[in-house]
Design an enzyme around this catalytic site. Structure first.
Site, short mmCIF file in Angstrom:
data_model
loop_
_atom_site.label_atom_id
_atom_site.label_comp_id
_atom_site.label_asym_id
_atom_site.label_seq_id
_atom_site.Cartn_x
_atom_site.Cartn_y
_atom_site.Cartn_z
N ALA A 88 1.04 -1.26 0.00
CA ALA A 88 0.09 0.32 0.33
C ALA A 88 1.00 1.36 -0.18
O ALA A 88 2.41 0.89 0.74
CB ALA A 88 -1.28 -0.11 1.36
N ASP A 89 0.82 2.42 -0.81
CA ASP A 89 1.76 3.11 -0.75
C ASP A 89 0.84 4.68 -1.96
O ASP A 89 -0.52 4.82 -1.82
CB ASP A 89 2.82 2.87 -1.66
N VAL B 142 -8.04 12.87 1.01
CA VAL B 142 -8.68 11.34 1.17
C VAL B 142 -7.61 10.28 2.21
O VAL B 142 -6.41 10.64 2.53
CB VAL B 142 -7.42 11.11 -0.09
N TRP C 193 -2.84 0.99 12.13
CA TRP C 193 -3.56 1.87 11.05
C TRP C 193 -3.80 0.41 10.33
O TRP C 193 -4.99 0.20 10.15
CB TRP C 193 -2.16 2.36 9.93
N ASP D 130 8.30 -11.39 0.07
CA ASP D 130 8.10 -11.10 1.70
C ASP D 130 9.69 -11.30 2.35
O ASP D 130 9.75 -12.92 1.91
CB ASP D 130 6.92 -12.07 1.55
C1 LIG Z 1 0.24 4.23 4.77
C2 LIG Z 1 0.25 5.29 3.98
C3 LIG Z 1 -0.57 4.68 3.03
C4 LIG Z 1 -1.24 6.05 5.20
O1 LIG Z 1 -1.42 7.00 5.32
P1 LIG Z 1 -1.65 8.42 5.93
O2 LIG Z 1 -2.38 9.56 4.98
O3 LIG Z 1 -1.13 7.89 7.57
O4 LIG Z 1 -3.42 7.26 5.72
P2 LIG Z 1 -4.81 8.14 5.95
O5 LIG Z 1 -5.24 8.96 6.07
O6 LIG Z 1 -5.89 6.99 6.28
O7 LIG Z 1 -4.80 8.73 7.71
C5 LIG Z 1 -4.02 7.79 8.57
C6 LIG Z 1 -4.38 9.49 9.97
O8 LIG Z 1 -3.95 10.90 9.73
C7 LIG Z 1 -4.79 11.63 9.79
N1 LIG Z 1 -3.64 12.70 9.12
C8 LIG Z 1 -4.04 12.07 7.30
N2 LIG Z 1 -2.92 13.00 7.13
C9 LIG Z 1 -2.64 14.37 7.97
C10 LIG Z 1 -1.85 15.15 7.96
N3 LIG Z 1 -1.32 15.56 6.47
N4 LIG Z 1 -1.66 15.62 9.34
C11 LIG Z 1 -2.09 14.74 10.47
N5 LIG Z 1 -3.08 14.07 10.28
C12 LIG Z 1 -3.52 12.99 9.20
C13 LIG Z 1 -5.76 11.08 9.15
O9 LIG Z 1 -6.78 11.81 9.21
C14 LIG Z 1 -6.12 9.51 9.79
O10 LIG Z 1 -6.79 10.32 11.40
P3 LIG Z 1 -7.87 8.41 11.90
O11 LIG Z 1 -6.77 7.17 11.50
O12 LIG Z 1 -7.99 9.02 13.04
O13 LIG Z 1 -8.60 8.62 10.68
C15 LIG Z 1 1.01 6.02 4.59
O14 LIG Z 1 1.93 6.25 5.04
C16 LIG Z 1 2.76 6.24 2.89
O15 LIG Z 1 1.72 5.81 1.92
N6 LIG Z 1 3.22 5.29 3.66
C17 LIG Z 1 4.50 4.70 2.47
C18 LIG Z 1 4.70 3.27 2.68
C19 LIG Z 1 4.04 1.82 3.48
O16 LIG Z 1 4.88 2.71 4.47
N7 LIG Z 1 3.36 1.27 3.65
C20 LIG Z 1 3.00 0.87 4.22
C21 LIG Z 1 3.18 -1.23 3.51
S1 LIG Z 1 2.99 -2.35 4.94
#
Ligand SMILES: CC(C)(COP(=O)(O)OP(=O)(O)OC[C@H]1O[C@@H](n2cnc3c(N)ncnc32)[C@H](O)[C@@H]1OP(=O)(O)O)[C@@H](O)C(=O)NCCC(=O)NCCS
Length: 430
Positions: A91-92, A101, A218, A285
């Site tokens: 996931a990315d 979003v 998460w 994996d």
């Molecule tokens: C893992 C990943 C997809 C999660 O993305 P994300 O933006 O944190 O995900 P979400 O949109 O679900 O946000 C999570 C929470 O942070 C909050 N949030 C989103 N953007 C934010 C920001 N800029 N500042 C503060 N909080 C934020 C959201 O509101 C959400 O809150 P909630 O859980 O209370 O609803 C992202 O961190 C990523 O691309 N990581 C790199 C690749 C990776 O490690 N992948 C995992 C594979 S196992």
């Protein structure tokens, strides 16, 4: 459950998105877990890859890669039993979205969509491990047909007596049937990384990369909701953090709502069992990489599960002082009627080559600036339009803050996924 219906309920109101749901052809592959005996068995494993890519304002913003394996236990018996294994691979995000979003909801909806699919939809046109060219009709051209014979076959096709009956389906592919509601395993390895699918995206200051601890929470919150909404009540849910003791692991399970979570994994129950006969070999994996190393070191048959997990934690990819974990779900989905994906929901690639070519348009760009995210979008859009006369599905979000679709508390009610194939194809924007 339609992909556009599910996604619009969680995407921001009034904003327009496009989704690429690319599916590889189904292929027969080696069993996920090594067999204990060398005696021939008639089980079959069919592997299919899904790639979801979300675009907004003509830019790539999110991707999710999932593998689905259907393992049929007795191919020659009339009741084909087996299991469905869903491996969530990557996931990315790119950080190039122009609006907020909730990727947690997007990921959850996409996994639920995969769970709503009838396993039989993967079993219709399966590419066999090996073609038996000897059994293929002499009027078809294969790799083994000589040029002279091929020219003769082509010439004969112009004769009035030639019947253009579609023979290739049965000649080149296998097809199987199984029970619709197979036992399902969902497997996932959580490890944070600056980027998985989108090169250089971590250089985009707007990308949010969460650390291992937050990433694990998460994923737990996503799978916890899925357990409550989509699985039957006696489903197993397990969490293992190599190198952590059970008390520390239990701390992560403090806030989950599903009651069946336990420390452990879904790959075998006895510590003394041989690891290689219980740990599945998924693509890219770390567990599989370690198993391969054990084979090279000639220790595969001697390493028991207990030693496997202890030694795994000492591998470089586990030692970087970030929280990594192995999550597993095993049970039956609470699905009344599983669906065949409606054609408008999926781009079915004709070959693995085509699947990889389209995937490369997405994963081959540099995402440090928005230009790469846009280039990827344009390449996918143009390829689909020119080569396949197809378009990606457009979704206009309907989620407003306070909407029930995103409310965890409202979701504790177990829902039943119902199939509906009467949805008309959405007219795509010119
Ligand atoms: C893992 C990943 C997809 C999660 O993305 P994300 O933006 O944190 O995900 P979400 O949109 O679900 O946000 C999570 C929470 O942070 C909050 N949030 C989103 N953007 C934010 C920001 N800029 N500042 C503060 N909080 C934020 C959201 O509101 C959400 O809150 P909630 O859980 O209370 O609803 C992202 O961190 C990523 O691309 N990581 C790199 C690749 C990776 O490690 N992948 C995992 C594979 S196992």
């Amino acid at each position: 459950m339609f992909l556009n219906e599910a996604l619009k309920s969680i995407l921001p109101e009034g904003k327009e998105f496009e989704i690429l749901h690319l599916r590889s052809p189904s292929i027969e592959c080696h069993p996920l877990i090594a067999k204990q005996t060398s005696s021939s068995d008639d089980s079959v494993t069919v592997k299919t890859q899904h790639l979801f890519v979300l675009f907004h304002n003509e830019k790539t913003i999110f991707g999710l890669e999932i593998y689905v394996y259907i393992n049929l236990k007795a191919v020659n018996s009339s009741t084909q039993d087996g299991e469905r294994v869903i491996f969530i691979s990557k996931a990315d995000t790119t950080g190039h979205a122009d609006c907020k979003v909730n990727y947690r909801s997007v990921t959850k909806v996409l996994i639920e969509y995969i769970l709503s699919l009838d396993p039989n939809s993967y079993l219709q046109k399966v590419i066999p491990k090996r073609f038996d060219y000897g059994k293929i009709d002499g009027t078809l051209i294969t790799k083994k047909t000589s040029s002279i014979k091929a020219l003769r076959i082509l010439a004969n096709r112009n004769l009035p007596s030639y019947s253009a009956e579609p023979k290739s389906q049965t000649q080149f592919y296998n097809s199987y049937r199984c029970r619709a509601n197979l036992e399902t395993k969902v497997c996932l390895f959580t490890r944070p990384a600056p980027q998985y699918l989108f090169p250089e995206s971590s250089k985009n200051p707007n990308k949010r990369v969460i650390d291992g601890d937050r990433l694990l929470r998460w994923w737990l919150s996503i799978l916890d909701d899925i357990l409550l909404e989509t699985f039957q009540e006696d489903t197993k849910a397990r969490l293992r953090i190599p190198g952590e003791n059970p008390t520390s692991i239990r701390r992560y399970l403090k806030d989950v709502k599903y009651g069946g979570w336990e420390v452990g994994d879904i790959f075998g129950t006895k510590h003394k069992d041989t690891a290689i006969y219980h740990i599945p070999l998924f693509p890219d994996d770390p567990k599989a990489r370690f198993l391969r190393q054990l084979v090279e070191e000639n220790r595969a048959r001697k390493t028991i599960l207990e030693t496997f997990w202890i030694e795994l934690q000492n591998r470089q990819e586990f030692k970087l002082s970030v929280t990594v974990s192995v999550i597993g779900i095993q049970g039956l989905t609470a699905v009344k009627s599983l669906q065949r994906p409606p054609p408008c929901d999926v781009i079915l690639s004709s070959s693995r080559k085509e699947f990889n070519a389209i995937k490369r348009y997405v994963t081959g760009e540099n995402y440090d600036t928005a230009a790469g995210a846009r280039e990827a979008y344009l390449n996918v859009r143009d390829y689909l339009s020119v080569r396949r006369n197809q378009k990606m599905m457009t979704i206009v979000g309907q989620f407003t803050t306070g909407c029930k679709a995103n409310d965890r508390d409202s979701s504790s009610q177990r829902t039943v996924i119902t199939a509906n194939t009467l949805q008309p194809r959405k007219k795509l924007k010119k």
